[in-house]
Write a protein that holds these residues in place. Structure first.
Motif, short mmCIF file in Angstrom:
data_model
loop_
_atom_site.label_atom_id
_atom_site.label_comp_id
_atom_site.label_asym_id
_atom_site.label_seq_id
_atom_site.Cartn_x
_atom_site.Cartn_y
_atom_site.Cartn_z
N ASP A 1 0.83 -1.21 0.00
CA ASP A 1 0.00 0.00 0.00
C ASP A 1 0.86 1.26 0.00
OD1 ASP A 1 -2.71 1.03 0.11
OD2 ASP A 1 -2.16 1.83 2.07
N ALA A 2 2.06 1.14 0.60
CA ALA A 2 2.92 2.32 0.76
C ALA A 2 3.80 2.59 -0.45
CB ALA A 2 3.79 2.15 2.01
N ILE A 3 3.83 1.64 -1.38
CA ILE A 3 4.76 1.79 -2.50
C ILE A 3 4.43 3.00 -3.37
CG2 ILE A 3 3.47 0.24 -4.06
CD1 ILE A 3 7.25 0.33 -3.83
N ASP A 4 3.13 3.30 -3.47
CA ASP A 4 2.73 4.46 -4.26
C ASP A 4 2.70 5.68 -3.34
OD1 ASP A 4 1.62 6.40 -5.81
OD2 ASP A 4 -0.20 5.32 -6.31
N THR A 5 3.78 6.44 -3.37
CA THR A 5 3.90 7.60 -2.48
C THR A 5 3.39 8.88 -3.14
OG1 THR A 5 6.14 7.90 -3.32
CG2 THR A 5 5.91 6.67 -1.25
N SER A 6 2.81 8.74 -4.30
CA SER A 6 2.38 9.93 -5.04
C SER A 6 1.14 10.56 -4.41
CB SER A 6 2.07 9.56 -6.48
OG SER A 6 0.94 8.71 -6.52
N GLN B 1 9.89 -8.84 -3.18
CA GLN B 1 10.48 -8.29 -1.96
C GLN B 1 11.25 -6.99 -2.20
OE1 GLN B 1 12.60 -11.09 0.52
NE2 GLN B 1 11.11 -12.71 0.16
N GLU B 2 11.52 -6.69 -3.45
CA GLU B 2 12.22 -5.43 -3.74
C GLU B 2 11.22 -4.33 -4.13
OE1 GLU B 2 14.91 -5.64 -7.03
OE2 GLU B 2 15.50 -3.52 -6.85
N TYR B 3 10.30 -4.66 -5.02
CA TYR B 3 9.35 -3.65 -5.53
C TYR B 3 8.10 -3.52 -4.67
CZ TYR B 3 12.06 -4.67 -9.78
OH TYR B 3 13.06 -4.88 -10.68
N TRP B 4 7.79 -4.55 -3.89
CA TRP B 4 6.54 -4.63 -3.12
C TRP B 4 5.31 -4.52 -4.04
CZ3 TRP B 4 7.29 -6.90 1.18
CH2 TRP B 4 8.53 -6.75 1.81
N ILE B 5 5.45 -5.16 -5.19
CA ILE B 5 4.36 -5.27 -6.16
C ILE B 5 4.03 -6.76 -6.29
CG2 ILE B 5 3.82 -5.12 -8.64
CD1 ILE B 5 5.47 -2.55 -8.70
N ASP C 1 8.75 8.31 -12.19
CA ASP C 1 8.66 9.41 -11.21
C ASP C 1 8.97 8.92 -9.79
OD1 ASP C 1 7.95 11.14 -13.26
OD2 ASP C 1 5.81 10.78 -12.99
N GLY C 2 9.93 7.99 -9.70
CA GLY C 2 10.38 7.49 -8.40
C GLY C 2 9.51 6.40 -7.80
N ILE C 3 8.57 5.89 -8.58
CA ILE C 3 7.65 4.87 -8.04
C ILE C 3 7.68 3.64 -8.94
CG2 ILE C 3 5.20 4.35 -7.60
CD1 ILE C 3 4.92 7.42 -7.00
N TRP C 4 7.91 2.47 -8.33
CA TRP C 4 7.89 1.22 -9.10
C TRP C 4 6.46 0.94 -9.54
CZ3 TRP C 4 12.15 -0.49 -11.03
CH2 TRP C 4 13.37 -0.31 -10.34
N THR C 5 6.30 0.69 -10.84
CA THR C 5 4.95 0.54 -11.40
C THR C 5 4.92 -0.62 -12.38
OG1 THR C 5 4.74 2.95 -11.30
CG2 THR C 5 3.09 1.77 -12.61
#
Lengths: 410, 257
Positions: free
Chosen positions: B33-38, B183-187, B213-217
């Motif tokens: 849930d925290a991976i998207d910091t936008s 475990q790296e991207y949390w996706i 933009d700094g977010i793994w997608t």
């Protein structure tokens, strides 16, 4: 190095590659190649071609309408413009109408800002929260030449208007002004959608040689509404001042008879809210003066509705309504309904819709829409009208029909 | 002898470290849930549904904006032609007791209409995705259980099982979902959806993960429904985060042609 060790080392080296390769293959596609159009085109041209065949219970063609519609949209920054034009040919209407027609369906330009919009042109505008029967959806006139949208809603004609929206507090204030009034169209003499009372008047005038002046005022109409869309609930108040869709005031003139729409003013309060997976809708309206059965009366209207989707796609919509004419102590009440579902991977939507009102009047539709692919839609429906003698829907008793429509959209 | 003792100590130490770093199911969900910091974002989506000989194409424009823990999103249909310009506005709330607000805009009637969330089990535009699969799901809408540490296509993953809470279960097609979370991207690289009998309904695979933009997608998704022999490919393009959407874009007045 012994053979098993060589094989093991090779396996260790190759496995990640194989796995990575498999992983890459799964996502080795570019969907833009399959659908190359840009999402944000400034210009856009769309439209459809449609054939609608209506065959009546009495064995006649009610309509064989072949129509084409082109829509052009242009958007640049805060400016948007939209034009839709239609050409249609309907052979069986030749006996009472012009079979070939062209029409400007909508044409408007909008300057859309964050807190205010202004629109000029011809546009479809829907007001109110209720489905089926709304007490304030008055900005557009009902198309009395071809009035059936489906068994519970009427088809409407966009109006020439000036529309202003302004954010005020938590809601939006919207004002519409129709300088030439609504775009009313009466059913032609001899049309299957012509009410019997109007037909009698017209026929009488023709046989007697008297003048029947049916007025379409083109006088200004307008309205105001304030709507708040909020967390859990929407609510609004509205006022519309204009004229009835149909000419209901009959007056004698030195030359004969004059039939004209009646001026009305309607106040409305409406709401819609979601609760426990359902949506509830309600409207209350007050019209201080309206002529019904030759008598002027106050009219109080109420609509209460509920709709919900069960399971995946089973949708049920029920709405109760009542019209109370206080001066003549008469209440008309009724119900509109829709039950629809989907099947065959959602390619087919089927169900029933309709309304049952006072005077044993009913209009009931059973339908199935089949999305053949992204462009083609086939629709089949039956529509049945009934009512006690002299009621509005009894006039359409001979119009019970089976309808087949094929539409290609682009 | 010394070597054996050393191996034993090393094994115990590694096991201890592994246990110390192992997260609970909810902690993994929170990481996802925290991976998207936008604060907001925009993307274009293209879906191709492959079902037998039929291929259906859908294009959407998606905008979202966060309001604290809550989120608002706007989906505009661009194709096919018969639903073009239909728009869905939804306000979703972190509080599982708070019902989401949703409105749909029908361009043919120029009408904004409030709808209920009862249709979440239904298919999204006839694809293999259900409406509930594409909505923003709050962490505590499910109970998350750690299953195991594993590998998926050479990637180290957490495997967790997520079961809807009672208040959400009635609106869900699924008894539970099993996710393989990188475990790296949390996706989640893969999600399997199961019915109450424990049968696999669908499988989602996510890939082509990009740092935008700094977010793994994950920019490419494949949802398969083996029983229906149906597959939906989804691709995101023009993905941007922190674009500064005005709040008014997520109000009903923005729903227009």
């Amino acid at each position: 190095m012994p053979y098993p060790i060589v094989a093991y080392v090779l396996l260790l080296v190759l496995c990640p590659t194989i796995a990575a390769g498999a992983s890459t293959d799964l996502f080795d596609f570019d969907l833009n190649a399959a659908a190359p159009s840009q999402v944000d085109d400034r210009w856009r041209i769309a439209g459809f071609a449609e054939s609608r065949l209506q065959y009546t219970q009495s064995g006649d063609w009610l309509s064989r309408r072949h129509a084409g519609q082109i829509e052009v949209r242009y958007q640049h920054r805060q400016w948007r413009s939209f034009v839709a034009g239609r050409v249609q040919y309907d052979g069986p209407t030749r006996s009472y109408s012009t079979p070939l027609r062209s029409e400007l369906v909508e044409a408007y330009i909008t300057h859309a800002g964050q807190d205010r919009d202004i629109t000029l042109g011809k546009q479809r505008v829907a007001w109110g929260t209720a489905d089926g029967v709304s007490t304030i959806d008055r900005v557009n006139a009902i198309d009395l030449r071809d009035p059936v949208g489906n068994a519970r809603t009427a088809s409407r004609r966009p109006s020439w208007l000036v529309k202003w929206r302004q954010k005020v507090g938590a809601g939006d204030l919207e004002a519409v002004w129709l300088p030439r009034g609504r775009d009313r169209k009466l059913p032609e003499f001899g049309s299957p959608w012509e009410p019997s009372s109007l037909h009698t008047l017209r026929a009488g005038a023709k046989s007697n040689g008297t003048v029947l002046d049916i007025r379409d005022f083109h006088r200004p109409e307008g309205g105001l509404r304030y709507t708040v869309y909020g967390r859990g609930v929407d609510w609004g108040v509205a006022l519309f001042e204009g004229y009835t869709d149909a000419p209901v005031i009959l007056a004698a003139t030195p030359d004969g008879l004059r039939l004209s729409p009646e001026k009305i003013r309607t106040w409305n309060v409406n709401t819609a809210f979601a609760y426990a997976g359902s949506t509830f809708r309600a409207e209350i309206a007050y019209t201080p003066q309206l002529t019904t059965a030759g008598t002027r009366s106050k009219l109080v209207q109420a609509v209460v509705g509920w709709d919900r989707t069960f399971f995946a796609n089973l949708y049920i919509n029920v709405q109760l309504f009542a019209d109370r004419f206080t001066s003549i102590d008469r209440t008309d009440q009724g119900i509109t309904f829709a039950v629809t579902n989907k099947t065959l991977n959602d390619s087919v939507t089927y169900g029933t819709r309709g309304q049952v009102t006072s005077g044993a009047q009913s209009a009931v539709e059973v339908f199935a829409d089949y999305n053949v692919n992204d462009a083609w839609l086939l629709s089949l429906r039956t529509l049945k009208f009934s009512g006690r003698s002299g009621t509005a829907l009894d006039d359409f008793d001979n119009n019970d029909l089976v309808e087949l429509t094929a539409r290609w959209s682009f | 002898m010394h070597i054996r003792i050393l191996i034993c100590i090393s094994t115990l130490l590694l096991t201890h470290i592994a246990n110390a770093t192992q997260l609970s199911g909810r902690e993994v969900a929170l990481k996802m849930d925290a991976i998207d910091t936008s604060s907001d974002g925009t993307r274009d989506a293209t879906m191709v549904i492959q079902r037998g000989n039929q291929q259906l194409v859908r294009k959407l424009a998606i905008l979202n904006k966060k309001f604290g823990e809550d989120e608002r999103s706007l989906i505009r249909f661009v194709a096919p032609a018969d639903v073009r310009d239909t728009q869905y506005l939804s306000w979703t709330y972190e509080d599982p007791q708070q019902e989401d607000d949703m409105w749909v805009f029908f361009p043919s009637d120029n009408l904004v209409r409030r709808i209920s969330g009862g249709g979440k089990k239904g298919s999204f535009m006839r694809s293999d995705f259900a409406n509930e699969d594409i909505e923003n799901r709050a962490v505590d809408d499910d109970v998350h259980t750690f299953v195991e540490l594993s590998k998926l296509n050479t990637r180290d993953v957490y495997v967790i099982e997520s079961k809807p809470i009672a208040a959400k279960a009635k609106d869900s097609n699924y008894h539970h979902r099993r996710s393989w979370v990188d475990q790296e991207y949390w996706i989640p690289l893969q999600i399997e959806y199961y019915d109450t009998r424990g049968r696999l309904i669908k499988r989602l695979s996510q890939g082509d993960i990009q740092h935008i933009d700094g977010i793994w997608t994950a920019t490419k998704l494949v949802m398969e429904t083996p029983r229906r022999k149906s597959k939906t490919l989804m691709q995101y393009d023009n993905v941007r985060f922190n674009v500064g959407h005005a709040t008014s874009r997520f109000e009903q007045s923005a729903l227009k042609r």
